[in-house]
Design a protein around this motif. Sequence first.
Motif, PDB file in Angstrom:
ATOM      1  N   ASP A   1       0.924  -1.309   0.078  1.00 53.52           N
ATOM      2  CA  ASP A   1       0.094   0.057  -0.012  1.00 53.52           C
ATOM      3  C   ASP A   1       0.827   1.116   0.087  1.00 53.52           C
ATOM      4  OD1 ASP A   1      -2.278  -1.427  -0.260  1.00 53.52           O
ATOM      5  OD2 ASP A   1      -2.746  -1.298   2.169  1.00 53.52           O
ATOM      6  N   PHE A   2       2.131   0.973   0.385  1.00 54.74           N
ATOM      7  CA  PHE A   2       3.044   2.083   0.255  1.00 54.74           C
ATOM      8  C   PHE A   2       3.633   2.715  -0.992  1.00 54.74           C
ATOM      9  CE2 PHE A   2       3.568   1.177   5.031  1.00 54.74           C
ATOM     10  CZ  PHE A   2       3.629   2.445   5.249  1.00 54.74           C
ATOM     11  N   LYS A   3       3.679   3.910  -1.211  1.00 58.10           N
ATOM     12  CA  LYS A   3       4.263   4.088  -2.614  1.00 58.10           C
ATOM     13  C   LYS A   3       5.762   3.967  -2.364  1.00 58.10           C
ATOM     14  CE  LYS A   3       5.610   7.901  -5.542  1.00 58.10           C
ATOM     15  NZ  LYS A   3       5.189   7.601  -6.782  1.00 58.10           N
ATOM     16  N   GLY A   4       6.596   3.142  -3.358  1.00 55.19           N
ATOM     17  CA  GLY A   4       7.860   2.932  -3.097  1.00 55.19           C
ATOM     18  C   GLY A   4       8.843   3.313  -3.942  1.00 55.19           C
ATOM     19  N   LEU A   5       9.991   2.950  -3.846  1.00 54.67           N
ATOM     20  CA  LEU A   5      11.215   3.304  -4.695  1.00 54.67           C
ATOM     21  C   LEU A   5      10.896   3.027  -5.937  1.00 54.67           C
ATOM     22  CD1 LEU A   5      14.354   3.160  -2.557  1.00 54.67           C
ATOM     23  CD2 LEU A   5      13.435   5.331  -3.529  1.00 54.67           C
ATOM     24  N   PRO A   6      10.881   3.618  -7.334  1.00 51.69           N
ATOM     25  CA  PRO A   6      10.788   3.008  -8.440  1.00 51.69           C
ATOM     26  C   PRO A   6      11.562   2.065  -9.051  1.00 51.69           C
ATOM     27  CG  PRO A   6      10.580   5.527  -8.564  1.00 51.69           C
ATOM     28  CD  PRO A   6      11.111   4.861  -7.328  1.00 51.69           C
ATOM     29  N   GLY A   7      10.977   0.859  -9.242  1.00 51.27           N
ATOM     30  CA  GLY A   7      11.755  -0.202  -9.532  1.00 51.27           C
ATOM     31  C   GLY A   7      12.530  -1.063  -8.283  1.00 51.27           C
ATOM     32  N   ARG A   8      12.226  -0.790  -7.125  1.00 49.61           N
ATOM     33  CA  ARG A   8      12.751  -1.449  -5.874  1.00 49.61           C
ATOM     34  C   ARG A   8      11.596  -1.234  -5.145  1.00 49.61           C
ATOM     35  NH1 ARG A   8      18.381   1.107  -4.277  1.00 49.61           N
ATOM     36  NH2 ARG A   8      18.426  -1.170  -3.138  1.00 49.61           N
ATOM     37  N   PRO A   9      10.694  -2.180  -5.182  1.00 47.06           N
ATOM     38  CA  PRO A   9       9.382  -2.586  -4.634  1.00 47.06           C
ATOM     39  C   PRO A   9       9.780  -3.259  -3.262  1.00 47.06           C
ATOM     40  CG  PRO A   9       9.442  -4.165  -5.977  1.00 47.06           C
ATOM     41  CD  PRO A   9      10.342  -3.156  -6.487  1.00 47.06           C
ATOM     42  N   LYS A  10      10.944  -3.978  -3.116  1.00 48.87           N
ATOM     43  CA  LYS A  10      11.136  -4.663  -1.785  1.00 48.87           C
ATOM     44  C   LYS A  10      12.035  -3.494  -0.656  1.00 48.87           C
ATOM     45  CE  LYS A  10      10.934  -9.359  -3.676  1.00 48.87           C
ATOM     46  NZ  LYS A  10      11.587 -10.580  -3.896  1.00 48.87           N
ATOM     47  N   MET A  11      12.190  -2.360  -1.373  1.00 47.93           N
ATOM     48  CA  MET A  11      13.209  -1.378  -0.397  1.00 47.93           C
ATOM     49  C   MET A  11      12.282  -0.833   0.412  1.00 47.93           C
ATOM     50  SD  MET A  11      16.367  -0.480  -0.426  1.00 47.93           S
ATOM     51  CE  MET A  11      17.492   0.546   0.153  1.00 47.93           C
ATOM     52  N   ILE A  12      11.862  -1.343   1.468  1.00 51.92           N
ATOM     53  CA  ILE A  12      10.909  -0.850   2.512  1.00 51.92           C
ATOM     54  C   ILE A  12      11.126  -1.862   4.000  1.00 51.92           C
ATOM     55  CG2 ILE A  12       8.947  -2.387   1.664  1.00 51.92           C
ATOM     56  CD1 ILE A  12       7.235  -0.305   2.448  1.00 51.92           C
ATOM     57  N   THR A  13      10.760  -1.001   5.101  1.00 50.22           N
ATOM     58  CA  THR A  13      10.995  -2.128   6.196  1.00 50.22           C
ATOM     59  C   THR A  13       9.639  -2.911   6.153  1.00 50.22           C
ATOM     60  OG1 THR A  13      12.233  -0.135   7.314  1.00 50.22           O
ATOM     61  CG2 THR A  13      10.936  -1.949   8.787  1.00 50.22           C
ATOM     62  N   LYS A  14       9.664  -4.056   6.244  1.00 50.07           N
ATOM     63  CA  LYS A  14       8.627  -4.899   6.156  1.00 50.07           C
ATOM     64  C   LYS A  14       7.610  -4.657   7.401  1.00 50.07           C
ATOM     65  CE  LYS A  14      10.413  -6.380   2.330  1.00 50.07           C
ATOM     66  NZ  LYS A  14      11.533  -5.683   2.242  1.00 50.07           N
ATOM     67  N   MET A  15       6.394  -5.020   7.245  1.00 48.38           N
ATOM     68  CA  MET A  15       5.383  -4.437   8.155  1.00 48.38           C
ATOM     69  C   MET A  15       5.664  -5.209   9.394  1.00 48.38           C
ATOM     70  SD  MET A  15       2.321  -5.872   9.704  1.00 48.38           S
ATOM     71  CE  MET A  15       1.196  -6.674   8.613  1.00 48.38           C
ATOM     72  N   PRO A  16       5.956  -6.709   9.585  1.00 44.78           N
ATOM     73  CA  PRO A  16       6.057  -7.113  10.972  1.00 44.78           C
ATOM     74  C   PRO A  16       7.397  -6.582  11.542  1.00 44.78           C
ATOM     75  CG  PRO A  16       5.385  -9.011   9.301  1.00 44.78           C
ATOM     76  CD  PRO A  16       5.601  -7.553   8.574  1.00 44.78           C
ATOM     77  N   VAL A  17       8.284  -6.304  10.786  1.00 44.57           N
ATOM     78  CA  VAL A  17       9.618  -5.928  11.267  1.00 44.57           C
ATOM     79  C   VAL A  17       9.289  -4.331  11.650  1.00 44.57           C
ATOM     80  CG1 VAL A  17      12.006  -5.160  10.642  1.00 44.57           C
ATOM     81  CG2 VAL A  17      11.162  -7.328   9.782  1.00 44.57           C
ATOM     82  N   ARG A  18       8.710  -3.538  10.985  1.00 42.48           N
ATOM     83  CA  ARG A  18       8.275  -2.347  11.347  1.00 42.48           C
ATOM     84  C   ARG A  18       7.622  -2.214  12.690  1.00 42.48           C
ATOM     85  NH1 ARG A  18       3.995  -1.094   7.655  1.00 42.48           N
ATOM     86  NH2 ARG A  18       5.475  -1.579   6.145  1.00 42.48           N
ATOM     87  N   LEU A  19       6.686  -2.949  12.928  1.00 40.23           N
ATOM     88  CA  LEU A  19       5.662  -2.841  14.152  1.00 40.23           C
ATOM     89  C   LEU A  19       6.755  -3.346  15.544  1.00 40.23           C
ATOM     90  CD1 LEU A  19       2.397  -4.338  13.385  1.00 40.23           C
ATOM     91  CD2 LEU A  19       3.013  -2.135  13.328  1.00 40.23           C
ATOM     92  N   THR A  20       7.573  -4.220  15.060  1.00 37.74           N
ATOM     93  CA  THR A  20       8.480  -4.725  16.016  1.00 37.74           C
ATOM     94  C   THR A  20       9.435  -3.307  16.427  1.00 37.74           C
ATOM     95  OG1 THR A  20       8.546  -6.819  15.566  1.00 37.74           O
ATOM     96  CG2 THR A  20      10.365  -6.286  16.963  1.00 37.74           C
ATOM     97  N   THR A  21      10.001  -2.828  15.297  1.00 39.26           N
ATOM     98  CA  THR A  21      10.833  -1.653  15.344  1.00 39.26           C
ATOM     99  C   THR A  21      10.080  -0.609  16.322  1.00 39.26           C
ATOM    100  OG1 THR A  21      11.608  -2.067  13.330  1.00 39.26           O
ATOM    101  CG2 THR A  21      12.093   0.097  14.329  1.00 39.26           C
ATOM    102  N   LEU A  22       8.829  -0.191  15.984  1.00 38.00           N
ATOM    103  CA  LEU A  22       8.119   0.798  16.676  1.00 38.00           C
ATOM    104  C   LEU A  22       8.136   0.278  18.151  1.00 38.00           C
ATOM    105  CD1 LEU A  22       5.216   1.443  14.529  1.00 38.00           C
ATOM    106  CD2 LEU A  22       7.310   2.648  14.509  1.00 38.00           C
ATOM    107  N   HIS A  23       7.959  -0.650  18.525  1.00 41.13           N
ATOM    108  CA  HIS A  23       8.082  -1.342  19.967  1.00 41.13           C
ATOM    109  C   HIS A  23       9.319  -1.018  20.464  1.00 41.13           C
ATOM    110  CE1 HIS A  23       8.252  -3.742  23.670  1.00 41.13           C
ATOM    111  NE2 HIS A  23       9.210  -4.681  22.939  1.00 41.13           N
ATOM    112  N   TYR A  24      10.465  -1.144  19.883  1.00 35.04           N
ATOM    113  CA  TYR A  24      11.887  -1.161  20.297  1.00 35.04           C
ATOM    114  C   TYR A  24      12.140   0.584  20.484  1.00 35.04           C
ATOM    115  CZ  TYR A  24      14.106  -5.590  19.650  1.00 35.04           C
ATOM    116  OH  TYR A  24      14.498  -6.756  19.886  1.00 35.04           O
TER     117      TYR A  24
END
Length: 398
Positions: free
Chosen positions: A220-243
């Motif tokens: 759902d996020f707009k990402g870097l052109p040609g690099r759709p995997k260049m994003i902090t993945k949702m499960p990792v992101r939520l754990t990061t917010l906890h940290y």
Amino acid sequence: MTFHIIGIGNKTPDFTTEQQQNILDTLFFSGGKRHYELVKDYLPENHEWITIQSPMSQVFEAYEKATVPIIVFASGNPLFYGFSNTLKNKYPDAEIITTPYFGSIQLLANAMNLNSNHLQTISVHGRSWKALDAILIQQNESIGVLTDAEKTPAIIAKRLLEYGYDNYVMLVGEDIEGEQEKFQELALQKASTMKFYSLNCVILKKTAHRQIDFGIKDADFKGLPGRPKMITKMPVRLTTLHYLNVLNVDTLWDIGFCTGSVSVEAKLKNGDLDIIAFEKRPECKAILAENQKRFGVPGIQIVMGDFFEQDLTQFAKPEAIFIGGHGGRLEELFLKITPVLKLETCIVINAVKESSVQAFKAGCDKIGYTIIEESVLSLDEYNTITLLKAIKLRSKTK
């Protein structure tokens, strides 16, 4: 010092007998120019009037020269974003007696027959957008807004539309209790194109709830052109917010924000959080701005350019730092941020390479930080991620 603060409306006041006698027994009075026009016929002939205007230092100087009680006339309820609070902050030992009147938001709600049980009011009068942004993210049922000459109903409507909050309508009260009194319920699109009487206030009334996932899908996020995997993945992101403890800190730095997914999700979890997001790649600025609009997240401060060339002293000191990118200069980054660290500041990284893990630990050693949490997450076919959190442990006193 003694102040009697009397709240009045936008019309000739109807003072009680006791108030009238108190006014006749007083020499010094204060208020705005508009207030003076409303009350001047009630004042004794030998009165002295101190106009409340900039610079306030001169107003306070005049107060301090007066050796007798001062009656101050203020709009509405002076204890609600009003002058009583200003005086309390300036003169904490003074005797301040406040007699409130109806506030403008109350009068607007009553005129529009609005159920005010859940009405929450904020002010943008001479203030930043922060309070409005935070309450919008919470999507309160009804939001009262005290406006000013720059943050008008039209500008407020444009801000809501920019960030996708078209699930509100706007109630506007103009010149309430005055000769040009007017009340309207308006769609935001229409309100954004209109001009209003200078004295006004607003209530935003929610018509539907805007659904945003708790843990936004990566796609759902707009990402870097040609690099759709260049994003902090949702499960990792939520754990990061906890940290990062985002519910309990005031200021977060997101260094190397890329798509801004961590900043956006953090702001959604805590609308009061101040976020300063740093990024070197020019294209990322528009990407973060687009993601802010997609998910209704105004109020993130974007700083573009090489982080190592930034003057960090100009920014609010962080209580949490997320290192999303470091350009292979991780240990150097620790030395760069050292002067702005607070005692309670935590530092978090998501490391893909073992070299980054070791560089993070080495950087912590250099500045006296200790790793207090470390997790290894493996998600689908993606690379294993090591999450590290470091803080400066307080030395034990003997």
